[in-house]
Design a protein around this motif. Structure first.
Motif, PDB file in Angstrom:
ATOM      1  N   LEU A  17       0.831  -1.200   0.000  1.00 47.31           N
ATOM      2  CA  LEU A  17       0.000   0.000   0.000  1.00 47.31           C
ATOM      3  C   LEU A  17       0.871   1.258   0.000  1.00 47.31           C
ATOM      4  O   LEU A  17       0.585   2.221  -0.703  1.00 47.31           O
ATOM      5  CB  LEU A  17      -0.934   0.001   1.217  1.00 47.31           C
ATOM      6  N   MET A  18       1.966   1.227   0.788  1.00 48.49           N
ATOM      7  CA  MET A  18       2.880   2.365   0.814  1.00 48.49           C
ATOM      8  C   MET A  18       3.471   2.611  -0.571  1.00 48.49           C
ATOM      9  O   MET A  18       3.560   3.751  -1.021  1.00 48.49           O
ATOM     10  CB  MET A  18       3.992   2.132   1.836  1.00 48.49           C
ATOM     11  N   ASN A  22       2.580   5.762  -2.806  1.00 47.43           N
ATOM     12  CA  ASN A  22       3.802   6.568  -2.726  1.00 47.43           C
ATOM     13  C   ASN A  22       3.936   7.245  -1.359  1.00 47.43           C
ATOM     14  O   ASN A  22       4.220   8.431  -1.267  1.00 47.43           O
ATOM     15  CB  ASN A  22       3.844   7.584  -3.862  1.00 47.43           C
ATOM     16  N   LEU A  23       3.712   6.481  -0.290  1.00 49.48           N
ATOM     17  CA  LEU A  23       3.815   7.002   1.070  1.00 49.48           C
ATOM     18  C   LEU A  23       5.209   6.749   1.613  1.00 49.48           C
ATOM     19  O   LEU A  23       5.828   5.732   1.299  1.00 49.48           O
ATOM     20  CB  LEU A  23       2.794   6.324   1.979  1.00 49.48           C
ATOM     21  N   GLN A  41      12.490   8.055   0.740  1.00 46.73           N
ATOM     22  CA  GLN A  41      11.868   8.277  -0.571  1.00 46.73           C
ATOM     23  C   GLN A  41      12.912   8.883  -1.482  1.00 46.73           C
ATOM     24  O   GLN A  41      13.428   9.950  -1.215  1.00 46.73           O
ATOM     25  CB  GLN A  41      10.665   9.220  -0.427  1.00 46.73           C
ATOM     26  N   ALA A  42      13.220   8.232  -2.580  1.00 50.49           N
ATOM     27  CA  ALA A  42      14.171   8.762  -3.546  1.00 50.49           C
ATOM     28  C   ALA A  42      13.433   9.593  -4.586  1.00 50.49           C
ATOM     29  O   ALA A  42      12.549   9.088  -5.256  1.00 50.49           O
ATOM     30  CB  ALA A  42      14.911   7.610  -4.221  1.00 50.49           C
ATOM     31  N   PRO A  43      13.788  10.873  -4.735  1.00 47.66           N
ATOM     32  CA  PRO A  43      13.088  11.712  -5.698  1.00 47.66           C
ATOM     33  C   PRO A  43      13.511  11.485  -7.150  1.00 47.66           C
ATOM     34  O   PRO A  43      12.967  12.080  -8.039  1.00 47.66           O
ATOM     35  CB  PRO A  43      13.467  13.130  -5.258  1.00 47.66           C
ATOM     36  N   ALA A  44      14.474  10.617  -7.409  1.00 49.19           N
ATOM     37  CA  ALA A  44      14.978  10.411  -8.763  1.00 49.19           C
ATOM     38  C   ALA A  44      13.906  10.065  -9.792  1.00 49.19           C
ATOM     39  O   ALA A  44      13.929  10.601 -10.884  1.00 49.19           O
ATOM     40  CB  ALA A  44      16.060   9.343  -8.754  1.00 49.19           C
TER      41      ALA A  44
END
Length: 148
Positions: A17-18, A22-23, A41-44
């Motif tokens: 679910l995460m 995108n949690l 969380q990687a913003p790439a």
């Protein structure tokens, strides 16, 4: 104190679910027990998507939002959720344009999965602009506030 049993299948479903939503963090409470899942969380993945859109002929019409997200003082959303500019309905906003803020000061909150997540100022400065409306949905990486 009752013995805690861990349901591995439930944890796997919560992790899925995460990923799906995108949690970066999820907390579940039952009685006196709490389970908190979090991940970096990687913003790439978000960065390559705008590049093809910028090459499209419609670039002049999309230049304003691109300018906001590439602004050096932009504070991006660390998660998907609903943005709230005040701690409760009818209360004063956490910050307003022109206001000086300190590093760590709450700029707004994002509700994700019924959890209120304060978004702190990453640095001291002056709020130039608040880019989201109270109660509006926000996406991961979306610019929320500009601090100069």
């Amino acid at each position: 104190m009752p013995k805690l049993t861990v349901d591995a299948e439930l944890i796997e479903q919560l992790a899925d679910l995460m990923d799906e939503k995108n949690l970066t963090e999820l907390e579940l409470a039952q009685g006196e027990h709490k389970l908190k899942l979090s991940r970096a969380q990687a913003p790439a993945p978000a960065a390559p998507a705008p590049a093809p859109a910028a090459a499209a002929p419609a670039a002049p019409t999309t230049s304003a939002p691109a300018d906001k997200s590439s602004h050096p003082g932009a504070v991006p959303s660390p998660m998907v959720g609903t943005a709230y500019l005040a701690p409760q309905p009818g209360a004063d906003a956490f910050v307003t344009p022109g206001e000086a803020v300190k590093e760590g000061q709450t700029l707004l909150i994002i509700e994700a999965m019924k959890v209120m997540n304060p978004i702190p100022a990453p640095r001291a400065g002056t709020v130039k602009e608040v880019l989201v409306a109270d109660g509006s949905p926000v996406e991961f990486g979306e610019p929320l506030v500009i601090i100069e």
